[in-house]
Design a protein around this motif. Structure first.
Motif, PDB file in Angstrom:
ATOM      1  N   ARG A  88       0.830  -1.215  -0.119  1.00 12.71           N
ATOM      2  CA  ARG A  88      -0.102   0.117  -0.054  1.00 12.71           C
ATOM      3  C   ARG A  88       0.962   1.336   0.067  1.00 12.71           C
ATOM      4  N   THR A  89       1.936   1.258   0.816  1.00 15.32           N
ATOM      5  CA  THR A  89       2.908   2.260   0.948  1.00 15.32           C
ATOM      6  C   THR A  89       4.178   2.213   0.039  1.00 15.32           C
ATOM      7  N   ARG A  90       4.381   1.144  -0.674  1.00 16.74           N
ATOM      8  CA  ARG A  90       5.455   1.095  -1.650  1.00 16.74           C
ATOM      9  C   ARG A  90       6.631   0.826  -0.758  1.00 16.74           C
ATOM     10  N   GLY A  91       6.529   0.177   0.402  1.00 19.25           N
ATOM     11  CA  GLY A  91       7.818  -0.046   1.350  1.00 19.25           C
ATOM     12  C   GLY A  91       7.987   1.143   2.361  1.00 19.25           C
ATOM     13  N   LYS A  92       7.275   2.252   2.312  1.00 18.97           N
ATOM     14  CA  LYS A  92       7.599   3.241   3.389  1.00 18.97           C
ATOM     15  C   LYS A  92       7.185   2.724   4.904  1.00 18.97           C
ATOM     16  N   VAL A  93       5.962   1.742   4.962  1.00 19.85           N
ATOM     17  CA  VAL A  93       5.623   1.292   6.074  1.00 19.85           C
ATOM     18  C   VAL A  93       5.810  -0.262   5.822  1.00 19.85           C
ATOM     19  N   GLY A  94       6.395  -1.066   6.604  1.00 19.51           N
ATOM     20  CA  GLY A  94       6.822  -2.367   6.453  1.00 19.51           C
ATOM     21  C   GLY A  94       7.912  -2.644   5.717  1.00 19.51           C
ATOM     22  N   GLY A  95       8.763  -1.751   5.342  1.00 17.86           N
ATOM     23  CA  GLY A  95      10.071  -1.977   4.503  1.00 17.86           C
ATOM     24  C   GLY A  95      11.047  -2.154   5.419  1.00 17.86           C
ATOM     25  N   SER A  96      10.810  -2.082   6.898  1.00 15.19           N
ATOM     26  CA  SER A  96      11.925  -2.678   7.715  1.00 15.19           C
ATOM     27  C   SER A  96      11.206  -3.141   9.115  1.00 15.19           C
ATOM     28  N   PHE A  97      12.136  -3.993   9.435  1.00 14.93           N
ATOM     29  CA  PHE A  97      11.812  -4.653  10.822  1.00 14.93           C
ATOM     30  C   PHE A  97      12.524  -4.246  11.854  1.00 14.93           C
TER      31      PHE A  97
ATOM     32  N   ASN B 291       8.804 -24.005  -0.871  1.00 15.12           N
ATOM     33  CA  ASN B 291       8.355 -23.629  -1.958  1.00 15.12           C
ATOM     34  C   ASN B 291       9.438 -22.679  -2.797  1.00 15.12           C
ATOM     35  N   LEU B 292      10.237 -21.992  -2.281  1.00 11.43           N
ATOM     36  CA  LEU B 292      11.205 -21.149  -3.114  1.00 11.43           C
ATOM     37  C   LEU B 292      12.053 -22.220  -3.673  1.00 11.43           C
ATOM     38  N   MET B 293      12.626 -23.092  -3.205  1.00 16.74           N
ATOM     39  CA  MET B 293      13.627 -24.125  -3.533  1.00 16.74           C
ATOM     40  C   MET B 293      13.162 -24.884  -4.677  1.00 16.74           C
ATOM     41  N   ALA B 294      11.824 -25.144  -4.789  1.00  9.48           N
ATOM     42  CA  ALA B 294      11.132 -26.139  -5.661  1.00  9.48           C
ATOM     43  C   ALA B 294      10.881 -25.145  -7.039  1.00  9.48           C
ATOM     44  N   MET B 295      11.061 -23.863  -6.952  1.00  3.63           N
ATOM     45  CA  MET B 295      10.753 -22.923  -8.171  1.00  3.63           C
ATOM     46  C   MET B 295      12.209 -22.824  -8.851  1.00  3.63           C
ATOM     47  N   ALA B 296      12.121 -22.702 -10.078  1.00  2.91           N
ATOM     48  CA  ALA B 296      13.337 -22.160 -10.779  1.00  2.91           C
ATOM     49  C   ALA B 296      13.491 -21.087 -10.506  1.00  2.91           C
ATOM     50  N   ALA B 297      12.693 -19.995 -10.304  1.00  3.85           N
ATOM     51  CA  ALA B 297      12.751 -18.543 -10.630  1.00  3.85           C
ATOM     52  C   ALA B 297      11.276 -17.991  -9.971  1.00  3.85           C
ATOM     53  N   THR B 298      11.475 -16.718  -9.325  1.00  2.00           N
ATOM     54  CA  THR B 298      10.367 -15.915  -8.769  1.00  2.00           C
ATOM     55  C   THR B 298      10.520 -14.602  -8.593  1.00  2.00           C
ATOM     56  N   GLU B 299       9.736 -13.789  -8.114  1.00  2.00           N
ATOM     57  CA  GLU B 299       9.980 -12.374  -8.100  1.00  2.00           C
ATOM     58  C   GLU B 299       9.846 -11.859  -6.653  1.00  2.00           C
ATOM     59  N   VAL B 300      10.560 -10.898  -6.249  1.00  2.00           N
ATOM     60  CA  VAL B 300      10.598 -10.174  -5.123  1.00  2.00           C
ATOM     61  C   VAL B 300      10.151  -9.015  -5.334  1.00  2.00           C
ATOM     62  N   GLU B 301       9.724  -8.116  -4.324  1.00  2.00           N
ATOM     63  CA  GLU B 301       9.322  -6.786  -4.376  1.00  2.00           C
ATOM     64  C   GLU B 301      10.258  -6.152  -3.244  1.00  2.00           C
ATOM     65  N   LEU B 302      10.885  -4.900  -3.777  1.00  2.00           N
ATOM     66  CA  LEU B 302      11.812  -4.148  -2.716  1.00  2.00           C
ATOM     67  C   LEU B 302      10.925  -2.798  -2.346  1.00  2.00           C
ATOM     68  N   PRO B 303      11.392  -2.265  -1.206  1.00  2.00           N
ATOM     69  CA  PRO B 303      10.917  -0.836  -1.176  1.00  2.00           C
ATOM     70  C   PRO B 303      10.953  -0.187  -2.205  1.00  2.00           C
ATOM     71  N   GLY B 304       9.846   0.744  -2.657  1.00  2.00           N
ATOM     72  CA  GLY B 304       9.879   1.595  -3.585  1.00  2.00           C
ATOM     73  C   GLY B 304       8.946   1.041  -4.786  1.00  2.00           C
ATOM     74  N   GLY B 305       8.524  -0.359  -4.577  1.00  2.00           N
ATOM     75  CA  GLY B 305       7.759  -1.030  -5.612  1.00  2.00           C
ATOM     76  C   GLY B 305       8.736  -1.677  -6.645  1.00  2.00           C
ATOM     77  N   GLU B 306      10.053  -1.661  -6.603  1.00  2.00           N
ATOM     78  CA  GLU B 306      10.830  -2.357  -7.750  1.00  2.00           C
ATOM     79  C   GLU B 306      10.629  -3.918  -7.294  1.00  2.00           C
ATOM     80  N   ARG B 307      10.315  -4.451  -8.407  1.00  2.00           N
ATOM     81  CA  ARG B 307      10.110  -5.937  -8.708  1.00  2.00           C
ATOM     82  C   ARG B 307      11.418  -6.451  -9.287  1.00  2.00           C
TER      83      ARG B 307
END
Length: 151
Positions: free
Chosen positions: A28-37, A88-104
């Motif tokens: 919702r916030t493109r990582g401004k909220v929830g983009g760090s722990f 799940n991840l290791m069973a896949m050849a590739a996937t996507e991640v989303e970084l703060p700012g909305g970069e995929r």
């Protein structure tokens, strides 16, 4: 030194609810909220598919930027089992991640071994010291997963 108690199922239910909230706020916030722990450790969203259910899933994970690679640690699965997202991840050849700012980014996973794992583990513990504590009460070697740029 006695081992800390293993988290209860109520803990894991709360953990899943907080992960869903984190994912919602992150997107919702493109990582401004929830983009760090806690303490500012950076968070990405990992898209994966459930091996049994076939359903799309998203997991918020602490990561290291080891440019051009990203690194995540498969910590919270239980004392003797890796987390479902790791399988799940290791069973896949590739996937996507989303970084703060909305970069995929499209990525391919692999598990770091030997000296590479030791170097990346130390960096991960530096940004999130709870990993070192968790490692003291799990029966398994916690995998360090390198997310290579994918095609």
């Amino acid at each position: 030194m006695p081992k800390p108690p293993v988290p209860t199922s109520r803990y894991w239910k709360l953990h899943r609810q907080l992960a869903r909230l984190n994912t919602f706020l992150f997107r919702r916030t493109r990582g401004k909220v929830g983009g760090s722990f806690l303490g500012g450790a950076p968070v990405l969203l990992l898209d994966h598919v459930g091996r049994r259910s076939g359903q799309a899933r998203t997991s918020p994970l602490i990561y290291l930027d080891d440019s051009p690679r990203l690194v995540v640690v498969a910590s919270k699965g239980g004392v003797d089992a890796h987390p479902a997202w790791f399988h799940n991840l290791m069973a896949m050849a590739a996937t996507e991640v989303e970084l703060p700012g909305g970069e995929r980014r499209r990525v391919r996973p692999r598990v770091a071994e030997g000296a590479e794992r030791a170097r990346l583990w130390e960096r991960a513990v530096a940004i999130y010291p709870a990993y070192a504590n968790y490692a003291t009460y799990t029966e398994r070697k916690i995998p360090v997963v390198v997310l290579e740029p994918g095609a």
